[in-house]
Design an enzyme around this catalytic site. Structure first.
Site, PDB file in Angstrom:
ATOM      1  N   PHE A 170     -38.679 -17.589 -32.646  1.00 22.14           N
ATOM      2  CA  PHE A 170     -38.804 -18.470 -32.938  1.00 22.14           C
ATOM      3  C   PHE A 170     -39.365 -19.581 -34.141  1.00 22.14           C
ATOM      4  O   PHE A 170     -39.955 -18.977 -34.586  1.00 22.14           O
ATOM      5  CB  PHE A 170     -40.372 -18.697 -31.921  1.00 22.14           C
ATOM      6  N   PRO A 171     -37.899 -20.398 -34.462  1.00 21.88           N
ATOM      7  CA  PRO A 171     -38.018 -20.910 -35.796  1.00 21.88           C
ATOM      8  C   PRO A 171     -38.900 -21.660 -36.345  1.00 21.88           C
ATOM      9  O   PRO A 171     -38.798 -22.791 -36.528  1.00 21.88           O
ATOM     10  CB  PRO A 171     -36.775 -21.537 -36.035  1.00 21.88           C
ATOM     11  N   CYS A 172     -40.361 -20.359 -36.513  1.00 20.55           N
ATOM     12  CA  CYS A 172     -41.531 -21.601 -37.083  1.00 20.55           C
ATOM     13  C   CYS A 172     -41.369 -21.694 -38.679  1.00 20.55           C
ATOM     14  O   CYS A 172     -41.483 -23.381 -38.939  1.00 20.55           O
ATOM     15  CB  CYS A 172     -42.330 -20.460 -36.905  1.00 20.55           C
ATOM     16  N   HIS A 173     -39.997 -21.488 -39.517  1.00 21.41           N
ATOM     17  CA  HIS A 173     -39.625 -21.743 -40.949  1.00 21.41           C
ATOM     18  C   HIS A 173     -38.935 -23.074 -40.404  1.00 21.41           C
ATOM     19  O   HIS A 173     -39.214 -23.591 -42.139  1.00 21.41           O
ATOM     20  CB  HIS A 173     -38.941 -21.051 -41.340  1.00 21.41           C
TER      21      HIS A 173
END
Length: 169
Positions: free
Chosen positions: A136-139
């Site tokens: 889950f690419p929160c970056h």
């Protein structure tokens, strides 16, 4: 309760713990790796489960992450076993809709969820609880100012992930 299997990923300058149940990936740690980070997460979220080192069982996850970190793959479509509030799950799923190599602000993500941009803080809080970094690419979520801040894996990891995605386009 079934055990939590884990392994330590070593690839190039990346080191991080990956953990999974029999259902799928449940935790992706920070880089550089911290066993304590994973153990504390497990104790809080799956207290009855034992942590078991199992490189063989975790091999498919390792391969997928190495492909991603090497630029061979832009997606990590792996089975997962995540638990969160309905709002957290909604935010985490919305993260997957942010295209590889792009960023959005917390306010933009709130709007994509059908909420006011004023819900940016609530979105940020849910993102901070994301157990599956990169999956889950929160970056890819940044403040309106554009300067990266506030990432569970640390700002250096966030910078490196964003840089990886820009150079792999």
């Amino acid at each position: 309760m079934s055990p939590i299997y884990y392994t330590l990923l070593h690839y190039d300058e990346w080191t991080m713990y990956l953990a999974a149940t029999s259902k799928g990936l449940c935790f992706v740690g920070s880089s550089p790796a911290s066993f304590e980070e994973m153990a504390e997460w497990a104790a809080k979220h799956m207290p009855q489960a034992d942590l078991l080192l199992d490189d063989e069982k975790m091999a498919p996850y390792l391969t997928a992450f190495i492909d991603y970190l090497s630029g061979k793959s832009r997606e990590l479509n792996l089975p997962s076993d995540i638990k969160g509030t309905p709002f957290q799950l909604e935010v985490w799923q919305a993260l997957r809709m942010i295209p590889y190599g792009e960023t959005v602000t917390y306010g933009e993500l709130a709007s994509r969820l059908g909420r006011s941009p004023m819900a940016a803080r609530s979105v940020g809080t849910a993102i901070g609880k994301n157990p599956l970094l990169i999956i889950f690419p929160c970056h890819r979520v940044i403040p309106k100012s554009g300067a990266p801040r506030g990432f569970r894996g640390g700002l250096e990891m966030k910078r490196r992930l964003l840089e990886l995605e820009q150079t792999s386009l």
